[in-house]
Write an enzyme that holds these catalytic residues in place. Structure first.
Site, PDB file in Angstrom:
ATOM      1  N   GLU A  63       9.823 -10.950   5.718  1.00 14.29           N
ATOM      2  CA  GLU A  63      10.376  -9.925   6.854  1.00 14.29           C
ATOM      3  C   GLU A  63       9.510 -10.387   7.527  1.00 14.29           C
ATOM      4  OE1 GLU A  63       8.237  -6.305   8.186  1.00 14.29           O
ATOM      5  OE2 GLU A  63       6.708  -8.342   8.539  1.00 14.29           O
TER       6      GLU A  63
ATOM      7  N   CYS B  27      10.171  -4.648   2.390  1.00 14.84           N
ATOM      8  CA  CYS B  27       9.630  -4.637   1.622  1.00 14.84           C
ATOM      9  C   CYS B  27      10.142  -5.043  -0.122  1.00 14.84           C
ATOM     10  CB  CYS B  27       8.763  -4.044   1.591  1.00 14.84           C
ATOM     11  SG  CYS B  27       7.736  -4.189   3.048  1.00 14.84           S
TER      12      CYS B  27
ATOM     13  N   HIS C 262       6.852   0.151  -5.837  1.00 15.90           N
ATOM     14  CA  HIS C 262       6.388  -0.334  -4.099  1.00 15.90           C
ATOM     15  C   HIS C 262       5.200   0.250  -4.037  1.00 15.90           C
ATOM     16  CE1 HIS C 262       6.441  -2.375  -0.878  1.00 15.90           C
ATOM     17  NE2 HIS C 262       6.303  -1.549  -0.122  1.00 15.90           N
TER      18      HIS C 262
END
Ligand SMILES: [Zn+2]
Lengths: 133, 346
Positions: free
Chosen positions: B80, B112, B235
Site C-alpha cells: 500500500e 495488508c 495478520h
C-alpha cells in the site's frame, strides 16, 4: 533528471545489477564497463560481466555537506570499494557512520534509492554497499 | 498443486521504541504497550522504500531456492506504499534481481493482504503450468498520521515467496481459500498522505469476522481441526488481535508465538503475514503443518494450509529473519520524523 531519461535508462544494468565487463585475454575486470581493454587494447576479448557484489573498503570518508539532491541523506559514508574481482567503484555505505567501519572491512552490494528529490520526477535507484558482519 | 520453493524476509535496521513516540504526544507508554503489545517498530532508512526492501527479500528467496532468476515467469509486488502512483514497483524489482525480460509482472494493492493475494495468483499460474516459477512479494513502508494510534504500529518490512512445483517445495501449499466483502474499516484517498480508519470498527466486523471466516472455511474444506496444525500465523496489526482470535478459536498460545513478530517490528502491513510465516519456516521441521490467515482492510482474508517437506534444509542457504530483527539501531523521534517526511514527500 528530466533531461536525462535515456541516460538513466541505459545505466540500469550497471546501477541495479553491477554489470561491467571482463577481458578474457588478460583477465581484467572493468566497472563501469569498458568496451576496449586498457591493457590489451584492440587485441582484448571483452565480454559483459555481472560482479558478485562482494568487496572491501579501500578508502572512506563521511559526507556532511552533500551535493544537490542528497542533502537529506547527510551524514553518510562515501567509500571507494574494491570489488572481489579487482575493479573499484565509489559508492555510499548504508546504515553506518564512519566510526562503525574501517579500511579493509568486507562489504556487499545493496539496492537503494540514490535520489528522489523532485516529487514529480523519476526515482533513481542503484547500488550502495552494506558492511558484512 | 504448488508450494514454496524459497522465501526471504527483510526488516530495516532502524527501530523506534513505543516510549519514544508516547513521550512526544504525552501518552502513557505502558498503557499503549500493554494495549497493543508492541514494544518497538521498524523504521526504514532514508534511502529505503517498498521497492528496495522487496529486492532484498527477493534475493534471499532466490539464494535459498538456488534457481536462475530468469526462470521466474511471473512477479507480483503487493503494497500500500508503492513508490510511484503510476509506474510499477514490480518492474523495478524484476530488473534488480535480473528476472527480466521474459516474465509477466504487476503491482497488487489490497491493504495488508496484497502479499498473500500474490501467492494465490502464483499458485494458479504454477498449478496450470503457465509459468515454472512465480514470485509473490509483500513490501510496505507503512505510515501513520502523527499522534494517531497507528503511529505506534505502522512499520516497514518485506517478505518474498518463490512459488514452484510440489516436488521442489520446502513447504507444500495444500490448499487456500478466501473471504471477501466490502467493509469500510480503513482507507486512503488519492493524494492523501495518511490513511483514515474506523477506530473500533476495525475489530469485530473487519479483522475478526474476515480472518475467522477464511480460517473456518479452510479447516472445513480440508476436514481438519486445530490439532492438525503445529503453527498458526495470523495478520498482526497489533499483538492483541491475533491473540484474542487464537483464544476464541481454541488455539494454544504457544502455536501462535513463532508467527507473531509484531511486538519487535510493528505492523509491516503487506509484509506482516509474509514475515510471520518466514519466522515459522525458519524453525519448522519436516512434516509439520502451518496454518496462515492474512487480512486486508476493505476487506478480505486469505487462508492457507502448508506442510513442511525435507527441502526445508535449504533455509540454511540464506539469512533468516532473526538476523535482521536482531541487527538493530534505535532512532529518536526527530530522526524518525525526518525519514518519514521524506518517504511521504511532505
Ligand atoms: Zn585485456
Amino acid at each position: 533528471m528530466k533531461g536525462s531519461i535515456a541516460l538513466h535508462w541505459r545505466r540500469i544494468p550497471e546501477r541495479y545489477r553491477l554489470e561491467g565487463t571482463h577481458c578474457e585475454t588478460c583477465d581484467s575486470y572493468y566497472f563501469p564497463a569498458r568496451r576496449i581493454c586498457r591493457k590489451c587494447r584492440r587485441k582484448g576479448r571483452i565480454v559483459p560481466y555481472k560482479f558478485s557484489g562482494k568487496g572491501r573498503i579501500y578508502s572512506l570518508t563521511e559526507i556532511h555537506s552533500a551535493p544537490e539532491g542528497l542533502e537529506d541523506q547527510i551524514p553518510y559514508v562515501l567509500a571507494v570499494v574494491e570489488l572481489e574481482e579487482g575493479a573499484r567503484c565509489t559508492a555510499q555505505i548504508v546504515d553506518v557512520r564512519k566510526k562503525d567501519i574501517k579500511i579493509g572491512d568486507g562489504v556487499e552490494m545493496v539496492f537503494r534509492v540514490v535520489q528522489r528529490e523532485d516529487p514529480e520526477g523519476l526515482i533513481s535507484y542503484g547500488f550502495k554497499f552494506r558492511k558484512l558482519h | 498443486m504448488a508450494g514454496i520453493i524459497g522465501y526471504g524476509a527483510y526488516v530495516p535496521k532502524y527501530r523506534i521504541k513505543t516510549e519514544e513516540i508516547a513521550e512526544v504526544w504525552g501518552e502513557d507508554a505502558e498503557r499503549i504497550k500493554s494495549g497493543l503489545g508492541i514494544n518497538e517498530k521498524s523504521v526504514p532508512a532514508i534511502d529505503e522504500d517498498s521497492a528496495t526492501m522487496a529486492v532484498v527479500a527477493a534475493k534471499i528467496a532466490l539464494k535459498r531456492a538456488e534457481i536462475d532468476p530468469k526462470k521466474i515467469g511471473a512477479l507480483y509486488v503487493g503494497s500500500e506504499s508503492h513508490p510511484y502512483a503510476v509506474k510499477p514497483t514490480a518492474t523495478i524489482v524484476a530488473e534488480a534481481i535480473d528476472a527480466v525480460p521474459d516474465l509477466t509482472a504487476a503491482d497488487l494493492e489490497f491493504a495488508c493482504k496484497a502479499g498473500t493475494a500474490g501467492i494465490q495468483i502464483c499458485m494458479g499460474l504454477v498449478g496450470s503450468s503457465m509459468v515454472e516459477y512465480g514470485m509473490a512479494i509483500g513490501s510496505d513502508t507503512a505510515q501513520g498520521r502523527p499522534a494517531d494510534a497507528l503511529e505506534y504500529s505502522a512499520a516497514a518490512g518485506a517478505g518474498a515467496y518463490l512459488i514452484g512445483k510440489d516436488e521442489e517445495s520446502l513447504a507444500i501449499i495444500e490448499d487456500t481459500c478466501s473471504f471477501t466483502t466490502d467493509t469500510p474499516d480503513f482507507w486512503r484517498r488519492p493524494k492523501a498522505d495518511f490513511p483514515s480508519h474506523g477506530g473500533r470498527f476495525t475489530g469485530e466486523p473487519a479483522y475478526f469476522r474476515h480472518v475467522r471466516s477464511a480460517a473456518d472455511a479452510l479447516l472445513k474444506k480440508l476436514n481438519r481441526t486445530i490439532e492438525d496444525y503445529d503453527y498458526f500465523v495470523f495478520h498482526q496489526p497489533n499483538a492483541k488481535f491475533p491473540k484474542t482470535l487464537a483464544k476464541r478459536m481454541g488455539i494454544p498460545q504457544e502455536k501462535i508465538t513463532d508467527g507473531l513478530v509484531v511486538p519487535y517490528i510493528g505492523n509491516a502491513y503487506s509484509a506482516a503475514v509474509p514475515l510471520g510465516l518466514a519466522n515459522v519456516l525458519d524453525k519448522a521441521k519436516e512434516g509439520e503443518r502451518i496454518f496462515i490467515s492474512s487480512f486486508g482492510s476493505g476487506a478480505g482474508s486469505d487462508a492457507f494450509s502448508l506442510k513442511v517437506t525435507e527441502n526445508i534444509r535449504k533455509r540454511e542457504n540464506a539469512e533468516n529473519l532473526s538476523y535482521f530483527i536482531d541487527n538493530k539501531e534505535y532512532v529518536s523521534y526527530a530522526v524518525y520524523a525526518k525519514y518519514r517526511r521524506k518517504l511521504k514527500g511532505l
